[in-house]
Design an enzyme around this catalytic site. Structure first.
Site, PDB file in Angstrom:
ATOM      1  N   GLU A  24       1.112  -1.264  -0.381  1.00 54.21           N
ATOM      2  CA  GLU A  24       0.457  -0.119  -0.673  1.00 54.21           C
ATOM      3  C   GLU A  24       0.841   1.275   0.090  1.00 54.21           C
ATOM      4  O   GLU A  24       2.375   1.174   0.331  1.00 54.21           O
ATOM      5  CB  GLU A  24      -0.694   0.060   0.810  1.00 54.21           C
ATOM      6  N   LYS A 159      -5.129  -2.526  14.185  1.00 54.66           N
ATOM      7  CA  LYS A 159      -4.859  -1.398  14.794  1.00 54.66           C
ATOM      8  C   LYS A 159      -5.111  -1.885  16.525  1.00 54.66           C
ATOM      9  O   LYS A 159      -6.635  -1.567  16.554  1.00 54.66           O
ATOM     10  CB  LYS A 159      -5.226  -0.090  14.325  1.00 54.66           C
TER      11      LYS A 159
END
Length: 302
Positions: A24, A159
Site C-alpha cells: 500500500e 490497529k
C-alpha cells in the site's frame, strides 16, 4: 486495463506466474513522518526483493492507477501532500487527474484486479468503539473490501486503537478467514497479543500457501488474513500503550475528531506519547510483514 498502468517488471512476473507482493502507499503518504516514510518505502521494496519476490507498490498518480512504481515515484509520493484514497475515492481521483496514496481497502481491490495474490500492510482498520461523547461506531472500509478480494493479506493484526472483538465479529460475518502466523492469539499491531484466540494457525509459508490454494479451489470470494505479530523486541509495553491510548481517545473527543481523520489522529498521539517507540514498532512490524508476505508469494509459485 483502463486507467491502469502496470510496471513492466510486474507485468512480466504476473504473466510468468512469478511471486509478486502488493504494497500500500498510504504508509508513505499518510502513515509515517518525513523522511522516515521514504526510507521505509524503499526498505520494504528491498525486503520483498531480498526474499525472492517482486514488490508492486500501488498508488494513483495524475489520475492513473499505478501497479508498481518507478524510482522517481516513491520520493514524489513521500514529499507531496496528496489525497488518501479508499475504494470510494478511486473513481473521482482518476476522473479528476488527482494523485493519492491507496489505503488497505483500495490496495486490496486494485491488487486483486491486477491478478496479484499476496498483499502486505502494517495493520488492519476495523471497528472503532463508541466515542467518549457517545458517538456512533465507525467501521473501516478495509473490512468490506477484504470480503470482495480473495487474496492473502499479511498484517500485524488490527490497529490497537480499535475495538478488536467487534472487528473480529465483523470479519466473521463477512467471511474473511483469520489465521495466526506463528501465533495462537490475535496480535494488536503495536502489541504482540490481545489475549483473543485466533481461529486458525499456520507456522510456515507452505502452510499459508496451501490455505490460499484451497480458498481459490473452493471459490471463496473473500480474503485470507494472516496475522503476524510485531517482533518481540519492538512491541510496546501493554500498560504504557493503554495509558497512551486513553490520552489519545480523550484528545480526539476534545478536538471533535471523527471519521477518516480519527485513526491518523490517534496514531500520531500514540507516537508522541510513547516517545517514538510507536514509530519504531510500526517500522519493525511493516518490514516483518513484507518478509512473511514475500515468502508466502514464493511458496505459492513453487
Amino acid at each position: 486495463m483502463e486507467h491502469t498502468t502496470i510496471a513492466p517488471e510486474v507485468a512480466a512476473a504476473l504473466a510468468a506466474g512469478g511471486p509478486v507482493v502488493a504494497l500500500e502507499s498510504t504508509i508513505i503518504t499518510h502513515g509515517l513522518p518525513r523522511p522516515d516514510n521514504l526510507a521505509l518505502a524503499r526498505d520494504l521494496e528491498a525486503a520483498v526483493r531480498a526474499a525472492g519476490a517482486l514488490p508492486a507498490t500501488i498508488a494513483v498518480l495524475d489520475g492513473q492507477v499505478r501497479i508498481g512504481l518507478g524510482a522517481a515515484d516513491l520520493p514524489r509520493l513521500a514529499r507531496a501532500d496528496v489525497a488518501k484514497l479508499s475504494v470510494r475515492d478511486l473513481a473521482p481521483a482518476v476522473a479528476s487527474g488527482r494523485s493519492g496514496g491507496t489505503t488497505v481497502a483500495a490496495t486490496a481491490h486494485l491488487a486483486h484486479r491486477a491478478g496479484i495474490r499476496v498483499f502486505a500492510t502494517g495493520g488492519l482498520g476495523g471497528v472503532h468503539g463508541a466515542g467518549l461523547d457517545g458517538s456512533q461506531w465507525d467501521v473501516s472500509a478495509d473490512l468490506e473490501a477484504l470480503a470482495r478480494a480473495p487474496i492473502a493479506v499479511v498484517c500485524a493484526g488490527m490497529k490497537s486503537i480499535l475495538d478488536i472483538p467487534a472487528t473480529l465479529e465483523r470479519l466473521e460475518t463477512l467471511g474473511v478467514a483469520v489465521v495466526g502466523y506463528g501465533t495462537d492469539e490475535v496480535p494488536g499491531f503495536y502489541l504482540r497479543t490481545t489475549g483473543l484466540p485466533c481461529p486458525w494457525r499456520v507456522d510456515s509459508p507452505d502452510e499459508a500457501a496451501a490455505i490460499l490454494e484451497a480458498n481459490a479451489a473452493l471459490g471463496v470470494s473473500s480474503a485470507v488474513l494472516f496475522l503476524n505479530p510485531v517482533p518481540r523486541a519492538d512491541a510496546l509495553d501493554p500498560a504504557a500503550h493503554e495509558a497512551a491510548l486513553a490520552g489519545a481517545l480523550a484528545a480526539a473527543a476534545g478536538a471533535g475528531v471523527i471519521g477518516a481523520e480519527l485513526t491518523p489522529f490517534l496514531l500520531a498521539h500514540l507516537q508522541q506519547a510513547t516517545g517514538g517507540a510507536a514509530l519504531g514498532a510500526n517500522i519493525a512490524l511493516a518490514r516483518s510483514n513484507v518478509e512473511v508476505a514475500a515468502r508466502i508469494a514464493v511458496a505459492l509459485t513453487a
